[in-house]
Motif scaffolding. Structure first.
Motif, PDB file in Angstrom:
ATOM      1  N   LEU A 159       0.850  -1.186   0.000  1.00  0.00           N
ATOM      2  CA  LEU A 159       0.000   0.000   0.000  1.00  0.00           C
ATOM      3  C   LEU A 159       0.885   1.236   0.000  1.00  0.00           C
ATOM      4  CD1 LEU A 159      -2.970   1.034   0.274  1.00  0.00           C
ATOM      5  CD2 LEU A 159      -2.573   1.145   2.734  1.00  0.00           C
ATOM      6  N   ALA A 160       0.603   2.180  -0.899  1.00  0.00           N
ATOM      7  CA  ALA A 160       1.368   3.428  -0.929  1.00  0.00           C
ATOM      8  C   ALA A 160       0.942   4.306   0.237  1.00  0.00           C
ATOM      9  CB  ALA A 160       1.147   4.144  -2.254  1.00  0.00           C
ATOM     10  N   GLY A 161       1.906   4.911   0.911  1.00  0.00           N
ATOM     11  CA  GLY A 161       1.602   5.762   2.054  1.00  0.00           C
ATOM     12  C   GLY A 161       1.825   7.226   1.731  1.00  0.00           C
ATOM     13  N   ASP A 162       1.336   8.088   2.605  1.00  0.00           N
ATOM     14  CA  ASP A 162       1.487   9.528   2.472  1.00  0.00           C
ATOM     15  C   ASP A 162       2.525   9.983   3.489  1.00  0.00           C
ATOM     16  OD1 ASP A 162       1.171  12.361   2.845  1.00  0.00           O
ATOM     17  OD2 ASP A 162      -0.785  12.236   1.885  1.00  0.00           O
ATOM     18  N   ALA A 163       3.693  10.415   3.003  1.00  0.00           N
ATOM     19  CA  ALA A 163       4.794  10.773   3.895  1.00  0.00           C
ATOM     20  C   ALA A 163       4.446  11.948   4.798  1.00  0.00           C
ATOM     21  CB  ALA A 163       6.045  11.083   3.073  1.00  0.00           C
ATOM     22  N   LYS A 164       3.653  12.908   4.297  1.00  0.00           N
ATOM     23  CA  LYS A 164       3.291  14.072   5.123  1.00  0.00           C
ATOM     24  C   LYS A 164       2.395  13.661   6.282  1.00  0.00           C
ATOM     25  CE  LYS A 164       3.811  17.626   1.573  1.00  0.00           C
ATOM     26  NZ  LYS A 164       3.155  18.708   0.812  1.00  0.00           N
ATOM     27  N   GLY A 174       2.378  10.688   7.506  1.00  0.00           N
ATOM     28  CA  GLY A 174       3.253   9.889   8.360  1.00  0.00           C
ATOM     29  C   GLY A 174       4.099  10.748   9.271  1.00  0.00           C
ATOM     30  N   GLN A 175       4.544  11.882   8.773  1.00  0.00           N
ATOM     31  CA  GLN A 175       5.322  12.811   9.603  1.00  0.00           C
ATOM     32  C   GLN A 175       4.475  13.361  10.741  1.00  0.00           C
ATOM     33  OE1 GLN A 175       6.852  16.218   7.491  1.00  0.00           O
ATOM     34  NE2 GLN A 175       8.271  16.755   9.117  1.00  0.00           N
ATOM     35  N   GLN A 176       3.231  13.703  10.433  1.00  0.00           N
ATOM     36  CA  GLN A 176       2.333  14.194  11.480  1.00  0.00           C
ATOM     37  C   GLN A 176       2.110  13.121  12.540  1.00  0.00           C
ATOM     38  OE1 GLN A 176      -1.250  15.546   9.538  1.00  0.00           O
ATOM     39  NE2 GLN A 176      -0.155  16.976   8.204  1.00  0.00           N
ATOM     40  N   LEU A 177       1.942  11.896  12.087  1.00  0.00           N
ATOM     41  CA  LEU A 177       1.728  10.784  13.009  1.00  0.00           C
ATOM     42  C   LEU A 177       2.967  10.548  13.869  1.00  0.00           C
ATOM     43  CD1 LEU A 177      -0.160   8.426  13.862  1.00  0.00           C
ATOM     44  CD2 LEU A 177       0.921   7.065  12.063  1.00  0.00           C
ATOM     45  N   PHE A 178       4.140  10.651  13.264  1.00  0.00           N
ATOM     46  CA  PHE A 178       5.403  10.416  13.979  1.00  0.00           C
ATOM     47  C   PHE A 178       5.563  11.388  15.146  1.00  0.00           C
ATOM     48  CE2 PHE A 178       9.883  10.969  14.831  1.00  0.00           C
ATOM     49  CZ  PHE A 178      10.418   9.703  14.710  1.00  0.00           C
ATOM     50  N   PHE A 179       5.224  12.664  14.926  1.00  0.00           N
ATOM     51  CA  PHE A 179       5.450  13.689  15.943  1.00  0.00           C
ATOM     52  C   PHE A 179       4.221  13.983  16.809  1.00  0.00           C
ATOM     53  CE2 PHE A 179       8.881  14.779  12.921  1.00  0.00           C
ATOM     54  CZ  PHE A 179       9.947  14.784  13.792  1.00  0.00           C
ATOM     55  N   ASP A 180       3.128  13.285  16.554  1.00  0.00           N
ATOM     56  CA  ASP A 180       1.912  13.501  17.335  1.00  0.00           C
ATOM     57  C   ASP A 180       2.047  12.820  18.696  1.00  0.00           C
ATOM     58  OD1 ASP A 180      -0.592  13.820  18.391  1.00  0.00           O
ATOM     59  OD2 ASP A 180      -1.681  13.011  16.665  1.00  0.00           O
ATOM     60  N   VAL A 194      15.668   8.172  23.935  1.00  0.00           N
ATOM     61  CA  VAL A 194      15.755   6.792  24.418  1.00  0.00           C
ATOM     62  C   VAL A 194      16.156   5.845  23.298  1.00  0.00           C
ATOM     63  CG1 VAL A 194      14.481   4.893  25.455  1.00  0.00           C
ATOM     64  CG2 VAL A 194      14.082   7.225  26.232  1.00  0.00           C
ATOM     65  N   GLY A 195      15.511   5.975  22.133  1.00  0.00           N
ATOM     66  CA  GLY A 195      15.818   5.125  20.995  1.00  0.00           C
ATOM     67  C   GLY A 195      16.797   5.793  20.047  1.00  0.00           C
ATOM     68  N   PRO A 196      17.229   5.072  19.012  1.00  0.00           N
ATOM     69  CA  PRO A 196      18.185   5.642  18.060  1.00  0.00           C
ATOM     70  C   PRO A 196      17.578   6.768  17.234  1.00  0.00           C
ATOM     71  CG  PRO A 196      17.394   3.502  17.314  1.00  0.00           C
ATOM     72  CD  PRO A 196      16.889   3.675  18.699  1.00  0.00           C
ATOM     73  N   ALA A 197      18.413   7.733  16.853  1.00  0.00           N
ATOM     74  CA  ALA A 197      17.984   8.791  15.945  1.00  0.00           C
ATOM     75  C   ALA A 197      17.703   8.172  14.576  1.00  0.00           C
ATOM     76  CB  ALA A 197      19.061   9.858  15.837  1.00  0.00           C
ATOM     77  N   LEU A 198      16.679   8.677  13.895  1.00  0.00           N
ATOM     78  CA  LEU A 198      16.256   8.087  12.625  1.00  0.00           C
ATOM     79  C   LEU A 198      16.593   8.946  11.417  1.00  0.00           C
ATOM     80  CD1 LEU A 198      12.793   6.615  13.679  1.00  0.00           C
ATOM     81  CD2 LEU A 198      15.033   5.503  13.638  1.00  0.00           C
ATOM     82  N   ASP A 199      17.446   9.940  11.595  1.00  0.00           N
ATOM     83  CA  ASP A 199      17.887  10.734  10.456  1.00  0.00           C
ATOM     84  C   ASP A 199      18.547   9.823   9.418  1.00  0.00           C
ATOM     85  OD1 ASP A 199      17.667  13.726  11.543  1.00  0.00           O
ATOM     86  OD2 ASP A 199      18.434  12.456  13.139  1.00  0.00           O
ATOM     87  N   ARG A 200      18.175  10.017   8.147  1.00  0.00           N
ATOM     88  CA  ARG A 200      18.741   9.269   7.021  1.00  0.00           C
ATOM     89  C   ARG A 200      18.553   7.752   7.175  1.00  0.00           C
ATOM     90  NH1 ARG A 200      24.125  11.211   4.341  1.00  0.00           N
ATOM     91  NH2 ARG A 200      22.861  10.500   2.563  1.00  0.00           N
ATOM     92  N   PHE A 254       6.934   8.017   5.496  1.00  0.00           N
ATOM     93  CA  PHE A 254       7.723   9.107   6.096  1.00  0.00           C
ATOM     94  C   PHE A 254       9.142   8.647   6.384  1.00  0.00           C
ATOM     95  CE2 PHE A 254       9.109  11.064  10.212  1.00  0.00           C
ATOM     96  CZ  PHE A 254       9.530  12.275   9.662  1.00  0.00           C
ATOM     97  N   LEU A 255       9.298   7.471   6.945  1.00  0.00           N
ATOM     98  CA  LEU A 255      10.637   6.966   7.247  1.00  0.00           C
ATOM     99  C   LEU A 255      11.451   6.775   5.972  1.00  0.00           C
ATOM    100  CD1 LEU A 255       9.760   4.382  10.049  1.00  0.00           C
ATOM    101  CD2 LEU A 255      10.709   6.683  10.321  1.00  0.00           C
ATOM    102  N   LEU A 256      10.803   6.344   4.895  1.00  0.00           N
ATOM    103  CA  LEU A 256      11.517   6.167   3.629  1.00  0.00           C
ATOM    104  C   LEU A 256      11.918   7.500   3.003  1.00  0.00           C
ATOM    105  CD1 LEU A 256       9.749   3.231   1.749  1.00  0.00           C
ATOM    106  CD2 LEU A 256      11.793   3.193   3.175  1.00  0.00           C
ATOM    107  N   SER A 257      11.296   8.576   3.440  1.00  0.00           N
ATOM    108  CA  SER A 257      11.648   9.902   2.911  1.00  0.00           C
ATOM    109  C   SER A 257      12.881  10.486   3.597  1.00  0.00           C
ATOM    110  CB  SER A 257      10.470  10.866   3.080  1.00  0.00           C
ATOM    111  OG  SER A 257      10.290  11.260   4.435  1.00  0.00           O
ATOM    112  N   LEU A 258      13.347   9.846   4.657  1.00  0.00           N
ATOM    113  CA  LEU A 258      14.482  10.362   5.429  1.00  0.00           C
ATOM    114  C   LEU A 258      15.791   9.876   4.823  1.00  0.00           C
ATOM    115  CD1 LEU A 258      13.053   9.794   9.026  1.00  0.00           C
ATOM    116  CD2 LEU A 258      12.990  11.882   7.645  1.00  0.00           C
TER     117      LEU A 258
END
Length: 295
Positions: free
Chosen positions: A154-159, A161-167, A187-193, A290-294
């Motif tokens: 299923l194709a996702g919407d990165a925008k 997903g970003q809202q969900l990540f930071f909500d 607490v967990g690893p940084a997810l940049d890139r 969203f994670l794939l956009s990083l």
């Protein structure tokens, strides 16, 4: 409850995680010969093809690549996958190299490792000619046709997903533990890139089965104090005599082990394993997008 379990099973069936190694599909020597003839020694243009037909690789070339493959499979495939297309380590067959794509860059990474990652330094274990053979085999993998047809259903919407990540009120609460662009918890690893550092399949697997692979740097511990209080958090430091860890809410603790009634390293991640139940299918794929956009 039954409906949630059925949804979880449906998602996990759709995402059946497995590793297909090249050696399963192609016998070792014949595969190397095929790639040498068809890729490494291929002519540059049609005229050259007519004038200089490709030659069979020498026994020395085949032997060197076979040695490179053996070392790669023993030292590298656990993180980068048997076909080099990534897993808990980056894809080695694309053009997105975090630390440089030249042979000398790759040699430096192999020799010195990458701090705070699972890429350990191997310079004391491998000679330069051995590293060169590993790199030659990696280059070969980059020219081989892919055998990984995995993709999300299923194709996702990165925008979204970003809202969900930071909500902070969402069921996922990803930013409670993870940071992106210095926003979020520690607490967990940084997810940049993360899209460059991990394969898409591994990212989805980590969301749905968070305890399947736990980086030693992010192991959780649980202690019981002499007062009977149970505390759990991410291990920050440990010696033979003491333990320091940080709870999910950020609170830091330090104890002498002799003052604890119990101490154990947990086999499960602090990250929940029930996102398939907590999120809708659409939300799951929005978060994944969203994670794939990083990059």
């Amino acid at each position: 409850m039954a409906d949630r379990k059925m949804k979880t099973r449906r998602i996990e069936r759709r995402y059946h995680f497995s590793v297909i190694h090249l050696s399963v599909i192609h016998p070792s020597v014949s595969f190397l010969v095929m790639l040498c003839v068809g890729v490494l020694l291929c002519p540059l243009n049609a005229q050259q093809a007519a004038d200089d037909p490709p030659q069979e690789p020498s026994p020395e070339q085949v032997a060197a690549l076979a040695e490179g493959k053996a070392m790669y499979r023993g030292l590298c495939s656990g993180c980068h996958g048997g076909s080099g297309r990534g897993g808990k380590g980056p894809n080695l067959t694309d053009d997105r190299w975090l630390h440089g794509d030249k042979d000398e860059d790759i040699t430096r990474v192999i020799q010195k490792g990458v701090p705070k990652t699972t890429m350990k330094k191997l310079g004391e274990s491998l000679k330069e000619e051995q590293i060169a053979k590993i790199i030659a085999y990696v280059r070969l993998l980059g020219r081989a046709p892919t055998d990984n047809n995995w993709h999300p259903y299923l194709a996702g919407d990165a925008k979204l997903g970003q809202q969900l990540f930071f909500d902070e009120k969402a069921k996922s609460q990803c930013s409670k533990c993870h940071t992106v662009n210095k926003q979020g918890g520690r607490v967990g690893p940084a997810l940049d890139r993360i899209a460059v550092r991990r394969s898409p399949e591994y990212i989805m697997e980590s969301i749905l089965q968070s305890s399947k692979f736990i980086d030693p740097q992010y192991e959780a511990v649980q202690v019981v104090t002499d007062e009977g209080k149970v505390l759990k958090g991410l291990r920050v430091n440990e010696s033979n005599f003491s333990i320091q860890f940080r709870e999910e809410d950020g609170r830091f603790h330090s104890f002498l082990k002799r003052d604890l009634d119990e101490f154990q390293v947990l086999k499960t991640s602090l990250m929940p394993d029930n996102f398939a139940e907590q999120l809708t299918v659409k939300q799951l794929h929005d978060l994944f997008a969203f994670l794939l956009s990083l990059e």
